[in-house]
Scaffold this motif. Structure first.
Motif, PDB file in Angstrom:
ATOM      1  N   LEU A  11      25.794  -7.383  -7.470  1.00 31.60           N
ATOM      2  CA  LEU A  11      24.701  -6.457  -7.784  1.00 31.60           C
ATOM      3  C   LEU A  11      24.832  -5.921  -9.204  1.00 31.60           C
ATOM      4  O   LEU A  11      23.823  -5.764  -9.906  1.00 31.60           O
ATOM      5  CB  LEU A  11      24.656  -5.321  -6.761  1.00 31.60           C
ATOM      6  N   ALA A  12      26.057  -5.673  -9.637  1.00 33.60           N
ATOM      7  CA  ALA A  12      26.266  -5.230 -11.023  1.00 33.60           C
ATOM      8  C   ALA A  12      25.902  -6.354 -11.996  1.00 33.60           C
ATOM      9  O   ALA A  12      25.245  -6.123 -13.019  1.00 33.60           O
ATOM     10  CB  ALA A  12      27.713  -4.788 -11.224  1.00 33.60           C
ATOM     11  N   SER A  15      22.184  -6.891 -12.211  1.00 26.57           N
ATOM     12  CA  SER A  15      21.595  -5.771 -12.953  1.00 26.57           C
ATOM     13  C   SER A  15      21.753  -5.971 -14.454  1.00 26.57           C
ATOM     14  O   SER A  15      20.817  -5.720 -15.226  1.00 26.57           O
ATOM     15  CB  SER A  15      22.244  -4.448 -12.532  1.00 26.57           C
ATOM     16  N   PHE A  19      18.317  -6.230 -16.282  1.00 26.50           N
ATOM     17  CA  PHE A  19      17.985  -5.030 -17.043  1.00 26.50           C
ATOM     18  C   PHE A  19      18.675  -4.964 -18.412  1.00 26.50           C
ATOM     19  O   PHE A  19      18.221  -4.241 -19.293  1.00 26.50           O
ATOM     20  CB  PHE A  19      18.317  -3.775 -16.240  1.00 26.50           C
ATOM     21  N   VAL A  32      11.051  -9.366 -13.050  1.00 25.54           N
ATOM     22  CA  VAL A  32      12.188  -8.512 -12.707  1.00 25.54           C
ATOM     23  C   VAL A  32      12.378  -8.501 -11.194  1.00 25.54           C
ATOM     24  O   VAL A  32      13.476  -8.730 -10.683  1.00 25.54           O
ATOM     25  CB  VAL A  32      11.996  -7.081 -13.261  1.00 25.54           C
ATOM     26  N   LEU A  36      15.561 -10.137  -9.040  1.00 22.78           N
ATOM     27  CA  LEU A  36      16.331  -9.276  -8.133  1.00 22.78           C
ATOM     28  C   LEU A  36      16.188  -9.735  -6.687  1.00 22.78           C
ATOM     29  O   LEU A  36      17.166  -9.794  -5.935  1.00 22.78           O
ATOM     30  CB  LEU A  36      15.883  -7.817  -8.270  1.00 22.78           C
ATOM     31  N   ASN A  39      18.087 -12.980  -5.977  1.00 20.71           N
ATOM     32  CA  ASN A  39      19.523 -12.742  -5.980  1.00 20.71           C
ATOM     33  C   ASN A  39      19.986 -12.076  -4.691  1.00 20.71           C
ATOM     34  O   ASN A  39      20.919 -12.545  -4.038  1.00 20.71           O
ATOM     35  CB  ASN A  39      19.931 -11.892  -7.182  1.00 20.71           C
TER      36      ASN A  39
END
Length: 191
Positions: A11-12, A15, A19, A32, A36, A39
């Motif tokens: 998740l990191a 991101s 982002f 975006v 997400l 993933n």
């Protein structure tokens, strides 16, 4: 490495991909949620399949089919396809706990590093690709290159004619070109 830590690392990583790299560089908001979503979806399915009796290959094959359908349903540029598959790969690496503990984090870092460098705005920044519609029918390739270089004020590296309409006097051409170093500052300022 515990599975929950790998999930958090995924998740990191996604991101950072979305982002930190994609959105600041390309500003396409609709992708975006796609990056997400793919993933986290892959992470969830691969995580549940890796601990069940169903083979992970079945799940990954399903996502391969879904990704092909997704990629055919809308027009994506090549860099967007690369981000799409990077998000997919990060989601697959998240639940993998086989091998050394450092392997999944190292591969996630490698994906992010390659995307950072490969899509860096300074890499080949004077090179461009564009589809143009000319208001005359041009069938002579040398004349076409000369006309494109005059219009663009740039060096044309390749010109692929997609369509010549002799009735309406138009030519549709895909052009790959680059600006000289003195033009780079002007083009960069206009973007």
């Amino acid at each position: 490495m515990p599975r929950l830590a790998l999930f958090a690392l995924d998740l990191a990583a996604v991101s950072v991909l979305v982002f930190g790299l994609y959105f600041p560089r390309h500003r396409r908001r609709d992708l975006v949620v796609a990056f997400l979503g793919v993933n986290v979806g892959v992470l969830a399915v691969a995580g549940s399949l890796s601990s069940s009796s169903v083979g992970a290959g079945l799940g990954l094959g399903l996502f391969g089919v879904l990704s092909i359908i997704r990629l055919r349903s809308t027009e994506l540029d090549q860099h967007e396809v690369a981000y799409y598959f990077s998000a997919l790969a990060l989601g697959i690496l998240g639940p993998l706990s086989g091998g050394p503990a450092w392997l999944s984090p190292a591969l996630m870092t490698l994906i992010l590093l390659v995307m950072y460098l490969g899509d860096h705005p300074r890499l080949f920044r004077s090179y461009r690709r564009q589809v143009m519609v000319l208001d005359n029918a041009v069938v002579d390739h040398v004349a076409l290159i000369a006309q494109l270089e005059r219009i663009l004020g740039a060096r044309v590296h390749a010109a692929t004619v997609e369509r010549v309409d002799l009735v309406n006097e138009t030519t549709v051409v895909e052009v790959r070109y680059s600006y000289a170093s003195s033009k780079k500052a002007l083009v960069g300022a206009g973007r």
